[in-house]
Design an enzyme around this catalytic site. Structure first.
Site, PDB file in Angstrom:
ATOM      1  N   ARG A   1     -13.232   0.833  -4.477  1.00  0.00           N
ATOM      2  CA  ARG A   1     -12.294   1.024  -2.861  1.00  0.00           C
ATOM      3  C   ARG A   1     -12.215   2.236  -2.976  1.00  0.00           C
ATOM      4  NH1 ARG A   1      -8.577  -0.532  -0.172  1.00  0.00           N
ATOM      5  NH2 ARG A   1      -8.683  -1.940   1.778  1.00  0.00           N
TER       6      ARG A   1
ATOM      7  N   CYS B   1       1.132  -0.894  -0.757  1.00  0.00           N
ATOM      8  CA  CYS B   1       0.338  -0.371  -0.610  1.00  0.00           C
ATOM      9  C   CYS B   1       1.160   1.106   0.167  1.00  0.00           C
ATOM     10  CB  CYS B   1      -0.886   0.130   1.102  1.00  0.00           C
ATOM     11  SG  CYS B   1      -2.011   1.618   1.267  1.00  0.00           S
TER      12      CYS B   1
ATOM     13  N   GLY C   1      -2.812  -9.710   4.666  1.00  0.00           N
ATOM     14  CA  GLY C   1      -2.735 -10.410   3.309  1.00  0.00           C
ATOM     15  C   GLY C   1      -1.332 -10.552   3.124  1.00  0.00           C
TER      16      GLY C   1
ATOM     17  N   GLY D   1      17.533  -6.342  18.475  1.00  0.00           N
ATOM     18  CA  GLY D   1      15.979  -7.015  19.068  1.00  0.00           C
ATOM     19  C   GLY D   1      15.904  -8.735  17.742  1.00  0.00           C
TER      20      GLY D   1
END
Length: 514
Positions: free
Chosen positions: A429, A331, A387, A501
């Site tokens: 959309r 996106c 997704g 991490g």
């Protein structure tokens, strides 16, 4: 005695970490990598963690995992697999209404309790008709009645054993000549419970059990394959008729009402209104329309990222909210439209508001690891929509291809030009179906083969359970309660902490997750 020592035992424990309220108190937008959850006390095993969570006001899942309504993620195969493992899939709408409704129908027909609308043929039908039904529906155990309809007198049944070795020239043979006759069938009387019928089916060692009334008329049938599915998938998400749960996406335009009609006829349990920005007059009007015409149908609104957006949709009557704008891996909404919100902040802010009205929240987008799933749930999300995490699995739509020796599948955003050119549904959309110039809000790409979600989703489930165990939460409801009460503590991470991490300091390594 040193002046820093405390006398009288270890009753004193300093305050440590931040509550969720403190974490999001300033104006910084945070996403999942920007913080960690501090560990708690463990007094239970990981497999004791209850992952039951609400999808909508009336639908509860045993696993908080959802597949996204994208044309490279969810069609029938994905929705079936997700429902079998306790989640749910939403069939995309970047296709014709008829295709989408048929995909929903495949999911609903995959597993059933009492099948009240099976394929039924008459003695005058042919072997070719059975083979055609097998191609269309995937099975060949077909009851035979006098008229070829439900409610007619049962005269026999045709199974694969009756026709397996027939030559092509025999395809015109009448079913009356090859069927197993009524006097050789094991049947159950109408009024029998599903449990009793399943016991009869187990004892009979048959593939199908017809249910007949006192006039020997066929009223239902149950299948042995469903018994196996019950045994193999104890977490499966099912409706009151023992069919798998299935969701579907629709837009908010006038012609989407026809699509909605077909989806409800096919048996869709929940509808998600698919929009990149859900706070619109179009979506509010569609919610009102659905609630008036199909009051039983659960409706999920979105996407939203603020409490103000959520308010309008809650007032309209939605049963759930989808949270996320511009945070998906494919996106580019935030980059192109300058609108959106970091996903951690969006989930917390919307969930904290929506919970006051009993509306569950779906965290949609930005999920890259199982740790992100745990963090989304810890911020108040009831479920997590995925997704890219599910793309390139065996069950995802599309064909595999090879590039530089790597097995890949295509994955694209519904705001990509590729998706928009395939169907106008993805344009709607993003409110761009009437535009002369299309503004892409997504990209197309490819993802390396992940194998079947039959292996991948159990890994996610186990990961969530272990995460909750480290936190000290026996269930997702306890996890959310700990967060809202302030018992659950968080800590921000600097960029150096994020590097620390992850894997670091190695010349080479192999990262196998499951």
């Amino acid at each position: 005695m040193a002046d820093y020592l405390i006398s009288g035992g270890t009753g004193y424990v300093p305050e440590d970490g931040l509550t969720a309220q403190q974490l999001f108190a300033n104006a910084d937008g945070l996403t999942y990598n920007d913080f960690l959850i501090l560990p708690g006390f463990i007094d239970f095993t990981a497999d004791e963690v209850d992952l039951t969570s609400a999808l909508t006001r009336k639908i509860t899942l045993k696993t908080p995992l959802i597949s996204s309504p994208m044309d490279t993620v969810t069609e029938a195969d994905m929705a079936i697999a997700m429902a079998l493992m306790g989640g749910i899939g939403f069939i995309h709408h970047n296709c014709t209404p008829e295709f989408q409704a048929n995909e929903v129908r495949k999911v609903k027909k995959f597993e059933q309790g009492f099948i009240t609308d099976p394929v039924v043929l008459s003695p005058s039908h042919t072997v070719g008709d059975v083979l055609e039904a097998k191609i269309r529906h995937g099975f060949s155990g077909i009851p035979i009645t006098e008229t070829g309809t439900m409610g007619s007198k049962l005269v026999g049944i045709v199974t694969s054993r009756d026709i397996d070795f027939l030559a092509e020239k025999d395809h015109t043979t009448l079913l009356s000549e090859v069927m197993t006759p009524r006097n050789e069938l094991v049947v159950a009387p109408a009024g029998v419970t599903l449990k009793e019928a399943n016991e009869i089916l187990q004892r009979s060692k048959k593939g199908k059990l017809p249910i007949v009334n006192d006039r020997d008329e066929l009223v239902a049938i149950i299948a042995r394959t469903d018994l196996k599915k019950n045994r193999d998938y104890p977490l499966a998400s099912k409706d009151s008729h023992k069919q798998l749960l299935c969701g579907a996406a629709v837009g908010t335009r006038e012609d989407d009402k026809y699509r909605l009609d077909l989806l409800t006829q096919a048996g869709a349990d929940v509808i998600v209104l698919d929009s990149s920005q859900g706070n619109s007059v179009y979506q509010i009007a569609m919610v009102h329309y659905i609630k008036q015409k199909y009051p039983h149908l659960q409706v999920i609104g979105g996407n939203v990222v603020t409490a103000a957006q959520a308010k309008n949709l809650i007032d309209a009557g939605v049963d759930g909210l989808r949270v996320g704008m511009g945070c998906g891996s494919i996106c580019i909404t935030q980059e192109v439209m300058a609108c959106g919100r970091p996903q951690g902040t969006a989930v917390y802010k919307v969930a904290e508001y929506a919970r006051r009205f009993g509306v569950p929240v779906i965290a949609d987008g930005g999920i890259q690891t199982v740790g992100h799933v745990v963090k989304a749930l810890a911020l108040g999300a009831s479920t997590v929509m995925m997704g890219s995490l599910l793309a390139a699995t065996t069950e995802a739509p599309g064909e595999y291809f090879f590039s530089d020796g790597v097995r890949l599948k295509k994955y694209r955003g519904m705001g990509s030009l590729d998706a928009m050119e395939k169907s106008s549904s993805s344009q709607k959309r993003y409110f761009s179906e009437g535009d002369k110039v299309k503004i892409a809000q997504g990209v197309s790409g490819s993802i390396q083969d992940k194998g079947s979600i039959q292996k991948f989703v159990p890994y996610l489930i186990a990961g969530i359970q272990h995460g909750c165990q480290d936190i000290g939460a026996r269930s997702l409801s306890v996890l959310r309660s700990m967060m809202y009460s302030g018992e659950l503590k968080f800590e921000k991470r600097t960029m150096s902490a994020q590097i620390e991490g992850g894997v670091h300091g190695l010349h080479s390594y192999e990262k196998r997750l499951y």
